[in-house]
Design a protein around this motif. Structure first.
Motif, short mmCIF file in Angstrom:
data_model
loop_
_atom_site.label_atom_id
_atom_site.label_comp_id
_atom_site.label_asym_id
_atom_site.label_seq_id
_atom_site.Cartn_x
_atom_site.Cartn_y
_atom_site.Cartn_z
N SER A 97 0.67 -1.02 0.18
CA SER A 97 -0.14 -0.34 -0.40
C SER A 97 1.06 1.41 -0.15
CB SER A 97 -1.40 0.02 1.18
OG SER A 97 0.08 0.11 2.55
N GLU A 107 11.31 2.89 5.98
CA GLU A 107 11.32 1.61 6.55
C GLU A 107 12.16 0.84 7.20
OE1 GLU A 107 8.64 -1.65 5.29
OE2 GLU A 107 10.28 -2.20 7.50
N ARG A 163 5.15 -7.00 4.74
CA ARG A 163 5.41 -8.59 4.24
C ARG A 163 5.98 -9.50 3.48
NH1 ARG A 163 2.31 -6.29 8.90
NH2 ARG A 163 0.87 -7.30 10.15
N TRP A 215 0.61 -16.05 -3.58
CA TRP A 215 -0.52 -16.55 -5.12
C TRP A 215 -1.44 -15.13 -5.29
CZ3 TRP A 215 -3.10 -21.42 -4.64
CH2 TRP A 215 -3.03 -22.03 -4.27
N GLN A 222 -3.03 -3.29 5.08
CA GLN A 222 -4.36 -4.37 4.94
C GLN A 222 -5.44 -4.27 5.71
OE1 GLN A 222 -1.45 -7.80 5.50
NE2 GLN A 222 -0.87 -6.79 7.88
C1 LIG Z 1 2.62 -14.95 5.52
C2 LIG Z 1 1.91 -14.36 4.51
C3 LIG Z 1 1.36 -14.50 3.50
C4 LIG Z 1 0.01 -13.97 2.70
N1 LIG Z 1 0.09 -14.70 1.68
C5 LIG Z 1 -0.56 -13.61 0.37
C6 LIG Z 1 -1.12 -13.74 -0.75
O1 LIG Z 1 -0.26 -15.92 -1.14
N2 LIG Z 1 -1.55 -13.66 -1.59
C7 LIG Z 1 -1.56 -12.07 -1.11
O2 LIG Z 1 -2.24 -11.40 -1.81
N3 LIG Z 1 -1.47 -11.83 -0.30
C8 LIG Z 1 -0.95 -12.57 0.90
N4 LIG Z 1 -0.41 -11.83 2.34
C9 LIG Z 1 -1.51 -10.98 2.53
C10 LIG Z 1 -0.28 -9.17 1.98
O3 LIG Z 1 1.01 -9.96 1.92
C11 LIG Z 1 -0.80 -8.42 2.86
O4 LIG Z 1 -2.14 -8.27 2.78
C12 LIG Z 1 0.05 -6.87 1.95
O5 LIG Z 1 1.17 -7.03 1.82
C13 LIG Z 1 -0.05 -5.92 3.59
O6 LIG Z 1 0.76 -4.71 2.72
P1 LIG Z 1 0.73 -3.43 3.63
O7 LIG Z 1 0.99 -2.69 2.72
O8 LIG Z 1 -0.91 -3.50 4.75
O9 LIG Z 1 2.12 -3.54 4.27
P2 LIG Z 1 2.49 -4.06 4.72
O10 LIG Z 1 3.05 -5.07 3.95
O11 LIG Z 1 2.31 -5.12 6.64
O12 LIG Z 1 4.36 -3.42 5.69
C14 LIG Z 1 3.95 -2.65 6.75
C15 LIG Z 1 5.81 -2.04 6.42
O13 LIG Z 1 5.42 -1.05 7.70
C16 LIG Z 1 6.62 -1.43 8.53
N5 LIG Z 1 6.81 -0.54 9.97
C17 LIG Z 1 6.38 -1.19 10.72
N6 LIG Z 1 6.37 -0.33 12.08
C18 LIG Z 1 7.30 0.53 11.54
C19 LIG Z 1 7.60 2.06 12.50
N7 LIG Z 1 7.87 2.29 12.83
N8 LIG Z 1 9.11 2.01 11.24
C20 LIG Z 1 9.17 2.11 9.95
N9 LIG Z 1 8.58 1.43 9.68
C21 LIG Z 1 7.77 0.05 10.00
C22 LIG Z 1 7.21 -2.44 8.98
O14 LIG Z 1 8.56 -2.92 8.49
C23 LIG Z 1 6.12 -3.25 7.64
O15 LIG Z 1 7.11 -3.32 6.26
C24 LIG Z 1 0.61 -12.98 3.04
C25 LIG Z 1 0.75 -12.28 4.36
C26 LIG Z 1 1.55 -13.31 4.89
C27 LIG Z 1 2.20 -12.81 6.23
#
Ligand SMILES: Cc1cc2nc3c(=O)[nH]c(=O)nc-3n(C[C@H](O)[C@H](O)[C@H](O)COP(=O)(O)OP(=O)(O)OC[C@H]3O[C@@H](n4cnc5c(N)ncnc54)[C@H](O)[C@@H]3O)c2cc1C
Length: 490
Positions: free
Chosen positions: A13, A32, A40, A57, A461
């Protein structure tokens, strides 16, 4: 006048929002805390083996294509994509598997073989799922920042009211008797983070994503997508900083002033946080937080996961790229996740071996195995428990594939609740954020714009539309659209 935006975290995102805002002329920096980008979806390499640490996936390819098109680019300018066949293999017992192939036509044949007449029901079910998909993706997803309940009310959604009241389990059970077909049709719900009985039937659009659009694989894995989005962002002027832990968000009265990163003060006009929501709010004074501890406790969390990354010194036969081990009762396992959180006595699990389709991800003659057991958030996590479950998983894999594997393990690494908390500041160690239940849909999810702090926004998410990579990419667009509307560059 320039507007400076800091984006906390480098999940999908954040990467998406960074590109949309930079294209409009905002000065964007992504910060980051970890050593690599992707949130993730980080990559892990060891001894010639490569693993995607999180998502594997690749569904809803149209969302990825649209993202690059929004910048007058093609996804193929950045990475190549192959449709997997089989999409995945489901293990129900020894010599008892069903492979889901790469077209509805072929899948219908498999269904018919399993249960007479089921292909007709499947056709109807997928037609309905496609109509939901068209509404969800074309009419809703990009137009619902979750600010008003009215966003949900359109001519098309009114006609679908019944599918918001009914649930996936009811709809699946109406058409199919075989417990195996039912389990396959309920599987996509796992991505939404709640039980099939708690997930509105409207979300059957995930079944269309599964059977209608198929399962795809970027050539070198999911990390290709991270690299592509970062490359695009760099070309638009985005700065990416790693090893940058945001320690606090600085306010002037109730307005964003800057942030403290690794003890240094940085000024900015706007902040988006793609980090877990509760953690982000912990970075501001209590009186400016929108949600209390009780609010988060009461939420239905998507599961956490116990993950294993395993290097095998030989090929693992009889498995596909993606494999679901459904040789146990998921209803019992689901109770251990949602109703009475504890370690599951007999878990189902998922495994992928990307070296099946890309030999570069493991040394010659070897196989890389990624294993995932969905578990409750906030449960006890220690190495004794992890190693117990590692033995369970490998023993089951040996039994179901008929292959001796334990002696062929070069190494294994694990990742679980404590790591989700430590590495991502994840609430309760959740893996996929907040589940998409009826009461946690659209405007009922946490706000993408703070109601208490001016110029503080949220993505990812835990916000709209919900868990998963395609929704995270859409979330980045929703939040940047709102910023572009509210925080104009003069
Ligand atoms: C094991 C696993 C399997 C998955 N499988 C699938 C799949 O097969 N297909 C699919 O579509 N989705 C899948 N998902 C879900 C998908 O990966 C997530 O929904 C999506 O990647 C989340 O993105 P996000 O933008 O919410 O950020 P996130 O990926 O949650 O990233 C947030 C970031 O913020 C950083 N952060 C936190 N606090 C701080 C701070 N204080 N200072 C600086 N940085 C910070 C963290 O280190 C992290 O890097 C899976 C997730 C996991 C964990």
């Amino acid at each position: 006048m320039d507007k400076y935006v800091f984006i906390i975290g480098s999940g999908f995102s954040s990467l998406s929002a960074a590109c949309y805002l930079a294209k409009k002329g905002y000065k964007v920096t992504v910060v980051e805390k970890n050593t690599t980008l992707g949130g993730r979806a980080r990559q892990f390499k060891k001894n010639g083996f490569t693993f995607d640490m999180g998502p594997s996936w690749y569904w809803m390819p149209d969302v990825f294509e649209k993202f690059f098109k929004d910048f007058n680019k093609e996804r193929s300018d950045y990475y190549s994509l192959t449709k997997l066949n089989p999409a995945y293999k489901v293990f129900f017992g020894k010599n008892d598997t069903i492979s889901i192939e790469d077209s509805l036509h072929k899948i219908k044949k498999v269904f018919e073989k399993e249960e007479k007449g089921s292909s007709i029901h499947l056709e109807k079910f997928i037609n309905e799922a496609k109509s939901n998909y068209d509404i969800a993706v074309k009419d809703m997803l990009y137009k619902m920042p979750g600010i008003s309940p009215l966003e949900l009310v359109t001519r098309k959604t009114i006609l679908k009211v019944r599918s918001f009241i009914s649930n996936i389990r009811k709809e699946v059970n109406k058409g199919f008797v075989s417990h195996r077909l039912r389990a396959i049709l309920e599987f996509p719900v796992l991505f939404l983070g709640a039980k099939a009985s708690k997930t509105p039937a409207f979300y059957s659009f995930m079944n269309y994503a599964d059977f209608g659009l198929g399962t795809w694989q970027p050539k070198n894995g999911f990390f290709d997508v991270v690299e592509a989005m970062v490359d695009l962002g760099k070309s638009l002027g985005v700065k990416y900083l790693i090893n940058c832990n945001v320690e606090s968000i600085e306010l002037e009265k109730n307005k964003v002033k800057g942030l403290i990163i690794n003890k240094e003060n940085h000024l900015c006009d706007i902040i988006i946080s793609g980090a877990d929501y509760a953690h982000t709010e912990s970075l501001i004074q209590k009186k400016y937080r929108q949600y209390s501890k009780e609010y988060w406790i009461k939420k239905t969390w998507a599961p956490s996961s116990l993950l294993f990354y395993v290097g095998f010194d030989k090929k693992v036969p009889n498995v596909a790229h993606h494999n679901l081990f459904f040789d146990t009762d998921f209803d019992k396992h689901a109770k251990d996740i949602y109703d009475n959180p504890k370690w599951p006595s007999n878990p189902l699990f998922y495994a992928n071996f990307t070296s099946k389709t890309n030999e570069k991800t493991a040394p010659s003659g070897c196989e890389n195995g990624f294993f995932l057991i969905p578990i409750a958030t906030n449960i006890e996590d220690n190495y004794k428990i992890r190693s117990k479950y590692f033995n369970i998983v490998i023993s089951r894999l040996e039994e179901l594939t008929g292959e001796n594997l334990k002696k062929h393990i070069l190494f294994y690494e694990s990742f679980c609740v404590n790591d989700f908390i430590k590495e991502y500041n994840s609430y309760g160690g959740n893996a996929y954020g907040l589940a998409n239940t009826l009461m946690q849909t659209a405007f009922l999810r946490p706000n993408i714009r703070s109601s208490k702090v001016k110029n503080l926004y949220f993505s990812g998410q835990l916000t709209v539309p919900g868990p998963g990579v395609p929704p995270a990419i859409v979330s980045g667009k929703l939040v940047s659209d709102l910023i572009i509307k509210n925080e104009k560059i003069i």
